[in-house]
Design an enzyme around this catalytic site. Sequence first.
Site, PDB file in Angstrom:
ATOM      1  N   GLY A 111       0.815  -1.205   0.000  1.00 36.61           N
ATOM      2  CA  GLY A 111       0.000   0.000   0.000  1.00 36.61           C
ATOM      3  C   GLY A 111       0.852   1.259   0.000  1.00 36.61           C
ATOM      4  O   GLY A 111       2.084   1.201  -0.106  1.00 36.61           O
ATOM      5  N   ALA A 115      -5.035  -1.901   5.825  1.00 34.31           N
ATOM      6  CA  ALA A 115      -6.329  -1.327   6.208  1.00 34.31           C
ATOM      7  C   ALA A 115      -7.309  -1.387   5.049  1.00 34.31           C
ATOM      8  O   ALA A 115      -6.912  -1.394   3.886  1.00 34.31           O
ATOM      9  CB  ALA A 115      -6.163   0.123   6.661  1.00 34.31           C
ATOM     10  N   TYR A 116      -8.579  -1.421   5.389  1.00 36.76           N
ATOM     11  CA  TYR A 116      -9.657  -1.249   4.419  1.00 36.76           C
ATOM     12  C   TYR A 116     -10.000   0.236   4.461  1.00 36.76           C
ATOM     13  O   TYR A 116     -10.521   0.729   5.467  1.00 36.76           O
ATOM     14  CB  TYR A 116     -10.856  -2.106   4.822  1.00 36.76           C
ATOM     15  CG  TYR A 116     -12.015  -2.091   3.832  1.00 36.76           C
ATOM     16  CD1 TYR A 116     -12.288  -3.207   3.052  1.00 36.76           C
ATOM     17  CD2 TYR A 116     -12.847  -0.975   3.699  1.00 36.76           C
ATOM     18  CE1 TYR A 116     -13.364  -3.204   2.163  1.00 36.76           C
ATOM     19  CE2 TYR A 116     -13.907  -0.962   2.806  1.00 36.76           C
ATOM     20  CZ  TYR A 116     -14.164  -2.086   2.046  1.00 36.76           C
ATOM     21  OH  TYR A 116     -15.219  -2.091   1.165  1.00 36.76           O
ATOM     22  N   ASP A 132      -8.293   9.835  11.480  1.00 41.54           N
ATOM     23  CA  ASP A 132      -9.074  10.955  12.020  1.00 41.54           C
ATOM     24  C   ASP A 132     -10.570  10.658  12.005  1.00 41.54           C
ATOM     25  O   ASP A 132     -11.343  11.318  12.693  1.00 41.54           O
ATOM     26  CB  ASP A 132      -8.789  12.230  11.216  1.00 41.54           C
ATOM     27  CG  ASP A 132      -9.141  12.101   9.737  1.00 41.54           C
ATOM     28  OD1 ASP A 132      -8.894  11.016   9.162  1.00 41.54           O
ATOM     29  OD2 ASP A 132      -9.632  13.075   9.141  1.00 41.54           O
ATOM     30  N   TYR A 150     -16.425   2.863   8.213  1.00 44.01           N
ATOM     31  CA  TYR A 150     -14.960   2.907   8.188  1.00 44.01           C
ATOM     32  C   TYR A 150     -14.409   3.351   9.538  1.00 44.01           C
ATOM     33  O   TYR A 150     -13.567   2.678  10.146  1.00 44.01           O
ATOM     34  CB  TYR A 150     -14.476   3.840   7.077  1.00 44.01           C
ATOM     35  CG  TYR A 150     -13.001   4.155   7.143  1.00 44.01           C
ATOM     36  CD1 TYR A 150     -12.041   3.159   6.921  1.00 44.01           C
ATOM     37  CD2 TYR A 150     -12.559   5.448   7.433  1.00 44.01           C
ATOM     38  CE1 TYR A 150     -10.684   3.452   7.005  1.00 44.01           C
ATOM     39  CE2 TYR A 150     -11.205   5.744   7.507  1.00 44.01           C
ATOM     40  CZ  TYR A 150     -10.275   4.748   7.286  1.00 44.01           C
ATOM     41  OH  TYR A 150      -8.935   5.037   7.372  1.00 44.01           O
TER      42      TYR A 150
END
Length: 288
Positions: free
Chosen positions: A10, A61-62, A103, A126
């Site tokens: 990623g 991460a998704y 965040d 999310y």
Amino acid sequence: MNILITGANGQLGNEMRIVASQSQTNHYIFTDVAELDITNLEAIRKMLRDESINIIVNCAAYTNVDKAEDDFDTANLINNKAVKNLAIAAKEVQATLIHISTDYVFKGDKCTPCREDWHTDPLGVYGKTKLAGEKAIEESGCKFIIIRTAWLYSSFGKNFVKTMLQLTSTKDHLNVVFDQVGTPTYAGDLANVIFHIIETNQSDRQGIYHFSNEGVCSWYDFAKEICTLAGNTCDIQPCHSNEFPSKVKRPHFSVLDKSKIKDTFDIKIPYWKDSLTGCIQLLKEKQP
């Protein structure tokens, strides 16, 4: 020390590959799903034992915020259950888990920078799954550093900067929201901080930290700067979020307070425009 990097293909994982090459003393092992399935606890346990891992940096991460609203199971599997697996396995071998959060764990309805000790109240799937991952780490009893970041971009992968570079070079006019405010984060800068923490043997300074670049802007400001730096002439106009109907409500103000990470690890953080300039220059150099 032996350091395991997950999600190595990623944006952040690729930036970690670059900075890790500078290490003179530590051994960095890079894995993505093909090498290590972090949804498989036994696979993680075997990796940690076989490679005598001291530190895990979880870059996996998704991150598709809109798609997560219709795909809770996958988002929760990667952002929560897999993180719990990493924490459990880390605890068993006394390794430290450095985990990247977001965040989006905040509601974003205040007008002052978000501190680490603030109440969390995510608006969508999310953010909720990322917060669940944070709590799983804290409940596991493992040694950990959680770094919340925001608006991540890089010369690698898909991100807002690359999208805007493409759109502003092919379209005459664009509308971009101005009522969502935060700070872009160059993944290379975040990778440098993680590398600094590891290489200066400060990974024992556990807790939750915030990191983004310095400064504040809206997505509109961000897009304008990208267009200018690229030398494109697209006419970009500000618009409201409600002009772009979405299944998920995003934080309107999610600027992160970075005082804690700066003071704890004695670091200076670059201004967002300076880092963006460097990234766009790098992208230009990569062009055939």
